[in-house]
Design a protein around this motif. Sequence first.
Motif, PDB file in Angstrom:
ATOM      1  N   LYS A  14       0.846  -1.211   0.000  1.00 36.07           N
ATOM      2  CA  LYS A  14       0.000   0.000   0.000  1.00 36.07           C
ATOM      3  C   LYS A  14       0.869   1.244   0.000  1.00 36.07           C
ATOM      4  O   LYS A  14       0.661   2.183  -0.779  1.00 36.07           O
ATOM      5  CB  LYS A  14      -0.902  -0.034   1.233  1.00 36.07           C
ATOM      6  N   ILE A  24      -7.968   1.551  -2.260  1.00 35.74           N
ATOM      7  CA  ILE A  24      -7.899   0.089  -2.340  1.00 35.74           C
ATOM      8  C   ILE A  24      -9.312  -0.496  -2.324  1.00 35.74           C
ATOM      9  O   ILE A  24      -9.652  -1.351  -3.150  1.00 35.74           O
ATOM     10  CB  ILE A  24      -7.039  -0.489  -1.197  1.00 35.74           C
ATOM     11  N   LEU A  57      -2.468  -4.905  -5.548  1.00 35.46           N
ATOM     12  CA  LEU A  57      -1.237  -4.604  -4.803  1.00 35.46           C
ATOM     13  C   LEU A  57      -0.055  -5.477  -5.228  1.00 35.46           C
ATOM     14  O   LEU A  57       1.030  -5.369  -4.654  1.00 35.46           O
ATOM     15  CB  LEU A  57      -1.482  -4.758  -3.300  1.00 35.46           C
TER      16      LEU A  57
END
Length: 146
Positions: A14, A24, A57
């Motif tokens: 992140k 996200i 991610l």
Amino acid sequence: MNKVEMTEAIILAKSARNLSWEAIAEGIGMGTVWVTSACLGMNSMPAEPAAKLCALLELSDEVKAALMQYPTKQWQWQVPQDPLIYRLYEIVGVYGETLKEVIQEKFGDGIMSAIDFTMDVAKEENPKGDRVVLTMNGKFLPYKAW
């Protein structure tokens, strides 16, 4: 991979991508508070959103598997020292009995579910200082007699 290792991997990814929890959550089509909680190890994530999160991610299948594991929800019994978390404890300490009385007066003898539950955090701009708006929405569960 355990939940702690999973959380560390997610937070590193992140940070490396300079993403917010909100970004996200939007990227995988889920709610911000719930996604954050799952990434911090307090909820399990179904396979489809776990796969989307790991793709977003660029995380391994090990992270996906850890996201899908059922958590053991536990926390320390002592009051946390972090000021934001402490204030939430303070709110419950000061207003908990009041909330219990008002909820039971409106609904009867029972509790608010933390399973059939949603929560949102919003920002309300105010000339006297921006406001934090916490919305908790839980199903009422009456106590049963048998």
